[in-house]
Design a protein around this motif. Structure first.
Motif, PDB file in Angstrom:
ATOM      1  N   ASN A  56     -13.615  26.821  -8.223  1.00 44.36           N
ATOM      2  CA  ASN A  56     -13.257  25.454  -8.858  1.00 44.36           C
ATOM      3  C   ASN A  56     -14.019  25.489 -10.324  1.00 44.36           C
ATOM      4  OD1 ASN A  56     -13.231  22.772  -9.781  1.00 44.36           O
ATOM      5  ND2 ASN A  56     -14.278  21.892  -7.939  1.00 44.36           N
ATOM      6  N   TRP A  57     -13.270  25.470 -11.197  1.00 43.84           N
ATOM      7  CA  TRP A  57     -13.711  25.464 -12.665  1.00 43.84           C
ATOM      8  C   TRP A  57     -14.758  24.412 -12.893  1.00 43.84           C
ATOM      9  CZ3 TRP A  57     -13.465  21.715 -16.122  1.00 43.84           C
ATOM     10  CH2 TRP A  57     -12.329  20.644 -16.183  1.00 43.84           C
ATOM     11  N   ARG A  58     -14.660  23.390 -12.430  1.00 42.76           N
ATOM     12  CA  ARG A  58     -15.459  22.108 -12.427  1.00 42.76           C
ATOM     13  C   ARG A  58     -16.966  22.352 -12.116  1.00 42.76           C
ATOM     14  NH1 ARG A  58     -10.750  19.968 -11.437  1.00 42.76           N
ATOM     15  NH2 ARG A  58      -9.735  18.407 -13.160  1.00 42.76           N
ATOM     16  N   THR A  59     -17.038  23.493 -11.243  1.00 46.67           N
ATOM     17  CA  THR A  59     -18.360  24.088 -10.803  1.00 46.67           C
ATOM     18  C   THR A  59     -19.064  25.271 -11.120  1.00 46.67           C
ATOM     19  OG1 THR A  59     -17.441  24.475  -8.645  1.00 46.67           O
ATOM     20  CG2 THR A  59     -18.483  22.140  -8.635  1.00 46.67           C
ATOM     21  N   ASP A  60     -18.309  25.858 -12.029  1.00 47.32           N
ATOM     22  CA  ASP A  60     -18.556  26.869 -12.853  1.00 47.32           C
ATOM     23  C   ASP A  60     -19.537  26.837 -13.965  1.00 47.32           C
ATOM     24  OD1 ASP A  60     -18.464  29.768 -13.961  1.00 47.32           O
ATOM     25  OD2 ASP A  60     -16.281  29.841 -13.729  1.00 47.32           O
ATOM     26  N   ALA A  61     -20.654  27.283 -13.891  1.00 47.03           N
ATOM     27  CA  ALA A  61     -21.610  27.123 -14.901  1.00 47.03           C
ATOM     28  C   ALA A  61     -21.048  27.742 -16.181  1.00 47.03           C
ATOM     29  CB  ALA A  61     -22.810  27.763 -14.539  1.00 47.03           C
ATOM     30  N   LYS A  62     -20.187  28.781 -16.173  1.00 51.53           N
ATOM     31  CA  LYS A  62     -19.758  29.390 -17.457  1.00 51.53           C
ATOM     32  C   LYS A  62     -18.710  28.411 -18.111  1.00 51.53           C
ATOM     33  CE  LYS A  62     -20.193  34.129 -15.845  1.00 51.53           C
ATOM     34  NZ  LYS A  62     -19.332  35.310 -15.481  1.00 51.53           N
ATOM     35  N   ILE A  63     -18.081  27.406 -17.465  1.00 51.70           N
ATOM     36  CA  ILE A  63     -17.230  26.446 -17.898  1.00 51.70           C
ATOM     37  C   ILE A  63     -17.879  25.084 -18.060  1.00 51.70           C
ATOM     38  CG2 ILE A  63     -14.904  25.521 -17.698  1.00 51.70           C
ATOM     39  CD1 ILE A  63     -13.963  28.065 -16.423  1.00 51.70           C
ATOM     40  N   ALA A  64     -18.321  24.660 -16.986  1.00 54.13           N
ATOM     41  CA  ALA A  64     -19.048  23.383 -16.923  1.00 54.13           C
ATOM     42  C   ALA A  64     -20.448  23.533 -16.484  1.00 54.13           C
ATOM     43  CB  ALA A  64     -18.311  22.268 -15.988  1.00 54.13           C
ATOM     44  N   TYR A 109     -19.939  18.753 -12.146  1.00 56.07           N
ATOM     45  CA  TYR A 109     -19.319  17.413 -12.104  1.00 56.07           C
ATOM     46  C   TYR A 109     -19.812  16.397 -13.099  1.00 56.07           C
ATOM     47  CZ  TYR A 109     -16.993  18.917  -7.868  1.00 56.07           C
ATOM     48  OH  TYR A 109     -16.201  19.705  -6.978  1.00 56.07           O
ATOM     49  N   PHE A 110     -20.945  16.659 -13.556  1.00 55.53           N
ATOM     50  CA  PHE A 110     -21.582  15.947 -14.535  1.00 55.53           C
ATOM     51  C   PHE A 110     -20.857  16.006 -15.721  1.00 55.53           C
ATOM     52  CE2 PHE A 110     -24.522  15.525 -18.026  1.00 55.53           C
ATOM     53  CZ  PHE A 110     -24.996  14.175 -18.208  1.00 55.53           C
ATOM     54  N   TYR A 118     -22.928  26.108  -5.831  1.00 57.59           N
ATOM     55  CA  TYR A 118     -22.079  26.672  -6.648  1.00 57.59           C
ATOM     56  C   TYR A 118     -23.180  26.995  -7.930  1.00 57.59           C
ATOM     57  CZ  TYR A 118     -21.787  21.481  -7.002  1.00 57.59           C
ATOM     58  OH  TYR A 118     -22.072  20.320  -6.834  1.00 57.59           O
ATOM     59  N   THR A 119     -22.629  27.533  -8.993  1.00 53.26           N
ATOM     60  CA  THR A 119     -23.452  27.971  -9.999  1.00 53.26           C
ATOM     61  C   THR A 119     -23.865  26.806 -11.105  1.00 53.26           C
ATOM     62  OG1 THR A 119     -21.509  28.635 -11.535  1.00 53.26           O
ATOM     63  CG2 THR A 119     -22.563  30.179 -10.111  1.00 53.26           C
ATOM     64  N   ALA A 120     -23.137  25.925 -10.996  1.00 56.36           N
ATOM     65  CA  ALA A 120     -23.594  24.624 -12.079  1.00 56.36           C
ATOM     66  C   ALA A 120     -24.523  23.688 -11.465  1.00 56.36           C
ATOM     67  CB  ALA A 120     -22.207  23.973 -12.242  1.00 56.36           C
ATOM     68  N   LYS A 121     -25.040  22.810 -12.230  1.00 62.30           N
ATOM     69  CA  LYS A 121     -25.994  21.620 -11.670  1.00 62.30           C
ATOM     70  C   LYS A 121     -25.343  20.971 -10.811  1.00 62.30           C
ATOM     71  CE  LYS A 121     -29.623  23.631 -14.134  1.00 62.30           C
ATOM     72  NZ  LYS A 121     -30.135  22.952 -15.326  1.00 62.30           N
TER      73      LYS A 121
END
Length: 324
Positions: free
Chosen positions: A169-177, A181-182, A214-217
């Motif tokens: 999910n690009w929304r939880t990929d730290a490279k993109i976001a 979701y923040f 996932y990788t994102a915060k």
């Protein structure tokens, strides 16, 4: 009679199916004449379903198409800068999906490219154009709750099945976001608060990846102060037990409550009484945002969401995440 402004869409995914795409066709003085997806079959399918004459799998072809006057970039945010620079170079009007770019620096560079060429640049923070939030703005301007003291927003939700299954999910990929979701959701509210209460002069925060799904915060807490002196704070957590979306604006004489995403009544609390305002959103939620772009281009209205305002929102986001 003025000639219609002809739009093309880069990235005709889910957000364009109902939220935005049809509104470009419905707005008097606008035409939707071209769409692009990397998968040509999907682009053709979209074009045929929405009765759009041209479709492409190459963004350069759409951007440089002589029949296209303006471009709506509706791709994930990591590609916004790349496409926006091409649109600016082509000398065309542009609207970019929010967030404008993954960071403040790219937003500045995009704005500079359009300002240098004196080209209109809009960003799809469409809540600034929705009647329900303009009702909040009018209540504040009327001092319905007296002098505003502070604003607080709590946004929580449970992890989705997609989050737990660890499907991409690009929304939880730290490279993109980087903040997950923040980045995607909190940007809407923080941009709205700047619209309602004026620009923000300072902001800070802390963030964490509590669930490690996932990788994102997935957890952020922040505070800020508007130039007006109004204080603000927010808590965003995407691993909580329930969904909550509550904003409180506290004043010297009362309180306004509303939701950023849920279509709930606006509530005014004052002198021991409670008054509710029920204001529905349009079927195509970007309708007023898109109609206001036409009014802006006609010179009859200053659009509330431009590259400049969106860049300010990016600055606030980066300050809360400690990136500046």
């Amino acid at each position: 009679m003025k000639q219609a402004i002809k739009w093309g869409i880069i990235g005709c995914g889910n957000v364009t199916e109902v939220k935005s795409g049809p509104a470009y066709k419905m707005t008097e003085g606008f035409e939707l004449v071209a769409v692009m997806r990397r998968n040509l079959a999907l682009a053709q399918n979209y074009a045929e379903r929405h009765n759009i004459p041209r479709f492409y799998d190459d963004a350069d072809e759409l951007i440089n198409e002589s029949e296209v006057d303006a471009v709506y970039i509706a791709t994930p945010p990591d590609s916004h800068y790349y496409y926006a620079m091409k649109v600016a170079e082509a000398g065309k009007i542009c609207c970019i999906e929010k967030p404008m770019a993954p960071n403040y620096t790219e937003c500045i560079q995009i704005c500079d490219a359009f300002e240098k060429r004196n080209l209109p640049l809009f960003v799809a923070y469409y809540r600034r154009s929705l009647p329900r939030f303009n009702k909040v703005k009018s209540l504040l301007e009327e001092q319905a709750i007296g002098d505003v003291r502070y604003i607080h927003w709590t946004l929580t939700r449970t992890p989705s099945e997609k989050d737990q299954s660890k499907d991409y999910n690009w929304r939880t990929d730290a490279k993109i976001a980087p903040a997950g979701y923040f980045d995607d959701l909190a940007s809407h509210g923080l941009d709205l608060f700047a619209y309602l209460l004026g620009d923000i002069k300072e902001a800070s925060g802390i963030s964490s990846n509590q669930q490690q799904l996932y990788t994102a915060k997935d957890a952020v807490s922040g505070s800020w102060v508007h130039h007006s002196g109004v204080m603000g704070s927010g808590t965003w957590n995407f691993g909580a037990y329930e969904r909550e979306d509550k904003v409180k604006i506290i004043g010297s004489d009362g309180e306004i409550r509303f939701s950023v995403f849920l279509e709930e009544p606006l509530t005014l609390i004052k002198n021991g009484g409670i008054k509710e305002f029920v204001i529905d959103n349009p079927k195509h939620i970007q309708q007023y945002h898109i109609e206001n772009m036409k009014k802006h281009l006609d010179g009859t209205l200053q659009h509330p969401s431009t590259g400049k305002t969106a860049t300010h929102t990016a600055w606030v986001m980066d300050k809360i995440l400690g990136k500046l």
